[in-house]
Scaffold this active site. Structure first.
Site, PDB file in Angstrom:
ATOM      1  N   HIS A   1      35.448  48.099  35.985  1.00  0.00           N
ATOM      2  CA  HIS A   1      36.407  47.128  37.040  1.00  0.00           C
ATOM      3  C   HIS A   1      37.115  48.446  37.656  1.00  0.00           C
ATOM      4  O   HIS A   1      36.648  48.222  38.765  1.00  0.00           O
ATOM      5  CB  HIS A   1      37.516  47.627  36.171  1.00  0.00           C
ATOM      6  CG  HIS A   1      38.780  46.365  37.023  1.00  0.00           C
ATOM      7  ND1 HIS A   1      38.556  45.134  37.959  1.00  0.00           N
ATOM      8  CD2 HIS A   1      39.707  46.026  37.095  1.00  0.00           C
ATOM      9  CE1 HIS A   1      39.667  44.584  38.310  1.00  0.00           C
ATOM     10  NE2 HIS A   1      40.676  45.437  38.261  1.00  0.00           N
TER      11      HIS A   1
ATOM     12  N   CYS B   1      42.880  39.459  39.269  1.00  0.00           N
ATOM     13  CA  CYS B   1      41.568  40.647  39.043  1.00  0.00           C
ATOM     14  C   CYS B   1      40.648  40.658  38.664  1.00  0.00           C
ATOM     15  O   CYS B   1      39.512  40.599  39.092  1.00  0.00           O
ATOM     16  CB  CYS B   1      41.878  41.590  39.310  1.00  0.00           C
ATOM     17  SG  CYS B   1      44.015  42.161  40.604  1.00  0.00           S
TER      18      CYS B   1
ATOM     19  N   HIS C   1      39.385  47.596  46.885  1.00  0.00           N
ATOM     20  CA  HIS C   1      39.561  46.178  45.525  1.00  0.00           C
ATOM     21  C   HIS C   1      39.504  44.636  45.839  1.00  0.00           C
ATOM     22  O   HIS C   1      41.010  44.509  46.551  1.00  0.00           O
ATOM     23  CB  HIS C   1      41.249  46.683  44.663  1.00  0.00           C
ATOM     24  CG  HIS C   1      40.795  46.064  43.135  1.00  0.00           C
ATOM     25  ND1 HIS C   1      40.096  44.506  43.119  1.00  0.00           N
ATOM     26  CD2 HIS C   1      41.966  45.817  42.273  1.00  0.00           C
ATOM     27  CE1 HIS C   1      40.255  43.987  42.106  1.00  0.00           C
ATOM     28  NE2 HIS C   1      41.762  44.783  42.156  1.00  0.00           N
TER      29      HIS C   1
END
Lengths: 265, 380
Positions: free
Chosen positions: B276, B143, B310
């Protein structure tokens, strides 16, 4: 594209040398995916010979832990539940994360997935890191999985070409430094350059433009089928101790791009 | 810059949703997940594809790349490279193939081309050729990949490898990721709630974003005005656990500090943090711990995960694109999904704020204990 110095090079290549499996710590041998164990073994062998600890990791891998991806999907399709362990390991950067964890390397941690050009990309990326990220551990690792041999008769020619790189496995680890005592072998790489369908002429043109017309031995491109081909050639070149400048080209049919690694011994 | 996400195609569409704190998540309808109920996801509807892309990830990437490159008025004599970020690559097609193969190998033989696009570099090679770019590298660090791609593009330009470099992050929704995150109990079936006391996991999404990073000289030659400067990039590893972040965010602290140092700014110079902010219990707590350690007094912060989902490797660039726009517009976006403070965190994300920002910090963290931070700056 300045050259980096090679402080050391080691490998764990199943078939060629199976002693690496005996060198694994029990917790790794017992629990970890095969591709992690190969990356670990090559790195452990390398760091045993060098006192300084790496500060960063750059891994080059074609497909990462493909067997873990398959195992996760097997669980999903068979039982309706994929194992979280398989999922964690299936992520392409799991080898780099594992190396950081096992060897306490808390600097930049990068993984390049450029097929047969992955090691060239990893070396090129290593060259972009700041001074405080050196020495840098560069590892090329890929695994062969039986599924692909099983699938081969069903694949189209195009698909066979693209997946043929998955037939060889192993890991090669290099410790690269920016400022080292002279006399060490040097290495630099050209990252993938698009050349379209594979022709030796196109790759030769890229090499000539990238490295200039210096006297060098260009290793044969061969059929470039293995993801590990370039790494094995670099390992063999360093092992032979024959002085000279050697260029190891590579070509990825999936990205239709070639790359090259220059090693000066 | 270019972007495509569940909020729509184009940077403007994404900004509108992010700045208004919209919730754009919808029940997964792209494929059958096999979960009890379709999880809320950020799905791209009506994806048009003029490039005949072989995978959805590539189609998303091409859409974002085309928008980012639309500012280039002149390419003559300029070398433009590509840093491509993806985690799933062509897994969506591989999944279909493998499912069919397990059921009936003869069926698989009719779909034999599916595996040809499995490799991540098949996507980068395609994008490179589609836009006539000079060369590429393909990053995959879970990620955090997208933000590392921006940092790598910055370095490639600084070191003269290319005059300009297009950082592209792209990931399509896939069964592997939906079920993988679910197997780790990291998905909140009711939609993610970043920094909220009730948060119970993230929501996945898909999308792509692109950022053209160029030297000043190349910017002038291209004929495009710089939007912002990528002033600092920091990278680190936690060395703690393969999936759980360090509880005190030690690795994140290191990445943030490195980005600030390279940007030559002090913590007090940072006007906002684009976190994040995945809304997993551990990640949000760890990220705030890291911010506290570096900043002392934490600047206003926000997360866009409830708005967009996400988007994995795309998230670092996608969220950086909106962070840069927010900085230009003097806006700190609200955090959709946040309602109740978490005493264990002790801080709450900002409401919509209008304030001048000169430097904004973007964080992205990933499996393997992988951390990326970057500072984007507006020149005075």
């Amino acid at each position: 594209m300045s050259a980096l110095h090679i402080r050391g090079c080691s490998a764990a290549i199943p078939g060629a040398d199976n002693a690496w499996q005996d060198e694994l710590p029990a917790h790794i041998k017992r629990r970890d995916p095969r591709i992690w164990t190969m990356a670990y073994a090559a790195t452990a062998r390398l760091l045993k010979t060098i006192s300084e600890k790496p500060r960063s990791v750059c891994v080059g891998t074609g497909l990462g832990a493909l067997d873990e991806t398959k195992n996760f999907l097997d669980g999903l399709f068979k039982d309706g539940f994929g194992s979280p362990r398989n999922f964690i390991a299936s992520v392409h950067n799991s080898m780099a994360g594992k190396l950081a964890l096992e060897f306490s390397i808390d600097g930049p941690n990068l993984t390049m997935c450029d097929g047969q050009n992955s090691l060239a990309s990893a070396i090129a990326l290593c060259g972009l890191l700041p001074d405080n990220a050196f020495p840098c551990l560069v590892v090329a690792v890929d695994e062969a999985i039986p599924l692909l041999q099983e699938l081969a008769p069903h694949l189209s020619i195009d698909c066979q070409t693209r997946t043929a790189g998955m037939g060889e496995e192993g890991a090669v680890a290099l410790l690269l430094d920016r400022n080292s005592p002279s006399g060490l072998p040097a290495i630099r790489a050209v990252a993938p350059t698009p050349v379209g369908p594979h022709t030796p002429e196109a790759c030769a043109a890229v090499l000539a433009e990238s490295f200039g017309a210096r006297a060098a031995t260009v290793r044969p491109l061969g059929d470039c089928r293995s993801f590990l081909s370039a790494a094995l050639q670099v390992h063999a070149t360093l092992g032979s101790a024959r002085p000279g400048t050697f260029i190891v080209p590579s070509y990825s049919p999936s990205s239709m791009a070639c790359a090259a690694i220059e090693v000066t011994v | 810059m270019g972007a495509i996400c569940t909020a729509g195609s184009g940077v403007r569409a994404g900004c509108d949703a992010v700045f208004q704190g919209k919730d754009c998540l919808t029940p997964l309808s792209l494929f059958e997940s096999g979960l009890k109920a379709p999880p809320l996801c950020g799905q791209v509807a009506g994806l048009s594809d003029e490039f005949a892309s072989p995978t959805r990830t590539i189609a998303l990437a091409c859409s974002a790349a085309r928008e980012a490159l639309s500012v280039v008025k002149n390419r003559r004599g300029l070398s433009i490279g590509l840093v491509f970020a993806t985690t799933v690559g062509g897994i969506s097609r591989s999944e279909l193939f493998y499912r069919a193969y397990r059921t009936d190998p003869e069926t698989a033989s009719r779909a034999a081309g599916e595996l040809a696009f499995h490799e991540p570099c098949a996507a980068s090679g395609f994008v490179c050729r589609a836009f006539g770019l000079a060369g590429f590298v393909t990053l995959s660090t879970a990620c955090s990949t997208g933000l590392h791609a921006v940092g790598t593009a910055k370095r490639l330009v600084e070191q003269g490898a290319f005059d300009a470099c297009l950082a592209v992050g792209a990931d399509a929704l896939a069964l592997l990721t939906i079920r993988g995150f679910a197997s780790l109990m990291l998905i909140d079936p009711t939609g993610c709630k970043p920094f909220d006391g009730r948060r119970a996991g993230t929501s996945l999404g898909e999308g792509a974003a692109a950022m053209l990073v160029a030297s000043e000289k190349a910017s002038a030659a291209i004929g495009a005005l710089p939007l912002a400067r990528v002033s600092g990039w920091g990278a680190s590893a936690d060395c703690h656990h393969m999936t759980a972040p360090h509880p005190e965010g030690l690795g994140a602290q290191k990445a943030i500090a490195a980005a600030l140092a390279e940007a030559e700014v002090s913590p007090a110079d940072i006007g906002a943090v684009a976190t994040h902010g995945t809304a997993t219990p551990d990640n949000d707590r760890s990220e705030i711990a890291a911010l506290r350690a570096v900043f002392g007094r934490v600047p206003p912060f926000f997360s866009v995960k409830r708005t967009l989902g996400h988007t994995l490797a795309a998230s670092g660039i996608l969220e950086a694109v909106f962070a840069v726009r927010a900085m230009q517009d003097g806006i700190i976006p609200p955090t959709a999904g946040f309602e109740q403070a978490d005493p264990a965190i002790g801080l709450v994300p900002s409401n919509l704020l209008r304030t001048p920002i000169r430097h904004i910090l973007k964080n992205s963290f990933g499996f393997g204990g992988n951390n990326a931070s970057a500072v984007f700056s507006l020149d005075a």
